[in-house]
Design an enzyme around this catalytic site. Structure first.
Site, PDB file in Angstrom:
ATOM      1  N   HIS A   9      30.921 -24.623 -25.637  1.00 26.24           N
ATOM      2  CA  HIS A   9      31.915 -25.520 -26.891  1.00 26.24           C
ATOM      3  C   HIS A   9      31.327 -25.058 -28.199  1.00 26.24           C
ATOM      4  O   HIS A   9      30.571 -24.888 -28.446  1.00 26.24           O
ATOM      5  CB  HIS A   9      31.812 -26.929 -26.340  1.00 26.24           C
ATOM      6  CG  HIS A   9      32.648 -27.390 -25.207  1.00 26.24           C
ATOM      7  ND1 HIS A   9      33.698 -27.479 -24.918  1.00 26.24           N
ATOM      8  CD2 HIS A   9      31.794 -28.047 -24.346  1.00 26.24           C
ATOM      9  CE1 HIS A   9      33.853 -27.712 -23.780  1.00 26.24           C
ATOM     10  NE2 HIS A   9      32.382 -28.102 -23.111  1.00 26.24           N
ATOM     11  N   LYS A  60       8.289 -18.382 -25.346  1.00 29.53           N
ATOM     12  CA  LYS A  60       7.287 -17.002 -26.200  1.00 29.53           C
ATOM     13  C   LYS A  60       6.488 -16.072 -25.082  1.00 29.53           C
ATOM     14  O   LYS A  60       6.001 -16.310 -23.845  1.00 29.53           O
ATOM     15  CB  LYS A  60       6.334 -17.759 -27.197  1.00 29.53           C
ATOM     16  CG  LYS A  60       7.947 -18.978 -27.918  1.00 29.53           C
ATOM     17  CD  LYS A  60       7.115 -19.203 -29.309  1.00 29.53           C
ATOM     18  CE  LYS A  60       7.228 -20.558 -29.541  1.00 29.53           C
ATOM     19  NZ  LYS A  60       6.532 -21.248 -30.941  1.00 29.53           N
ATOM     20  N   ARG A 110       1.386 -12.905 -22.277  1.00 24.02           N
ATOM     21  CA  ARG A 110       0.728 -11.736 -22.869  1.00 24.02           C
ATOM     22  C   ARG A 110       1.648 -10.824 -22.235  1.00 24.02           C
ATOM     23  O   ARG A 110       2.783 -10.967 -22.070  1.00 24.02           O
ATOM     24  CB  ARG A 110      -0.327 -11.631 -22.502  1.00 24.02           C
ATOM     25  CG  ARG A 110      -0.212 -11.911 -20.637  1.00 24.02           C
ATOM     26  CD  ARG A 110      -1.497 -12.240 -19.663  1.00 24.02           C
ATOM     27  NE  ARG A 110      -1.541 -12.567 -18.308  1.00 24.02           N
ATOM     28  CZ  ARG A 110      -1.290 -11.554 -17.445  1.00 24.02           C
ATOM     29  NH1 ARG A 110      -1.477 -10.120 -17.886  1.00 24.02           N
ATOM     30  NH2 ARG A 110      -1.026 -11.382 -16.033  1.00 24.02           N
TER      31      ARG A 110
END
Length: 189
Positions: free
Chosen positions: A119, A184, A187
């Protein structure tokens, strides 16, 4: 396989798969995945399956519950799934523009890919039916863990791994392990 196992397979797997095939209304489907789990295909857009696409895993959670859901919402919407892709149970794609999954991708159970917000975020526009959308691209040989959400506009580079429970809201480069909320890089591979 004994008689009881055959009856169980027929009642709890085969009939469910047929039911969701019957309920599917997307008419622009190319290719045929190997179904071990129900698959519901919705929308006016295009859905492409490459060779050897597997939907569902017998020895995994949600096997006797739910279904896989893929919606190519508008005529211009497109879902493209490459060859040798394995998708675990309780997976969903909601596509307004384009979702591309390349070859040799593994996707864990209970994952979601959305190329739109669902939406509008603006209070005055929330009831409008065409939210902001940006394509999602998943490169070759990507491994996506269980309960991962991939949001609009994201590219995941080839060979990368996305950890369980991650929310991927930004691009992930190739050859890395990424996890978290928001995901994130942890490695390099």
């Amino acid at each position: 396989m004994g008689l009881f196992s055959k009856i169980k397979q027929l009642c709890f797997v085969t009939f469910r798969i047929k039911k969701y095939e019957f309920l599917s209304d997307c008419e622009r489907v190319a290719g045929k995945p190997n179904l071990f789990y129900p698959l519901l295909l919705k929308g006016k857009g295009k859905i492409f399956f490459g060779e050897n696409v597997q939907i569902g895993v017998v020895s995994s959670p949600y096997f006797y519950l739910g279904y896989t859901f893929m919606e190519a919402k508008y005529e211009s919407s497109e879902i493209s799934i490459g060859s040798n892709v394995a998708i675990n149970n309780a997976f969903s794609i909601i596509c307004s523009s384009k979702v591309t999954i390349k070859d040799n991708v593994l996707i864990g159970g209970n994952c979601t890919i959305m190329d739109n917000d669902g939406h509008h975020l603006d209070l005055d526009k929330r009831k409008e039916s065409n939210p902001i959308s940006f394509p999602v691209y998943i490169g070759k040989n990507v491994f996506i863990g269980s309960s991962v959400s991939i949001l609009k506009g994201v590219t995941i580079g080839e060979n990368s791994v996305i950890g369980n429970g991650s929310v991927v809201s930004k691009n992930i480069p190739k050859n890395v392990i990424a996890a978290g909320n928001p995901a994130k890089v942890i490695r390099n591979l």
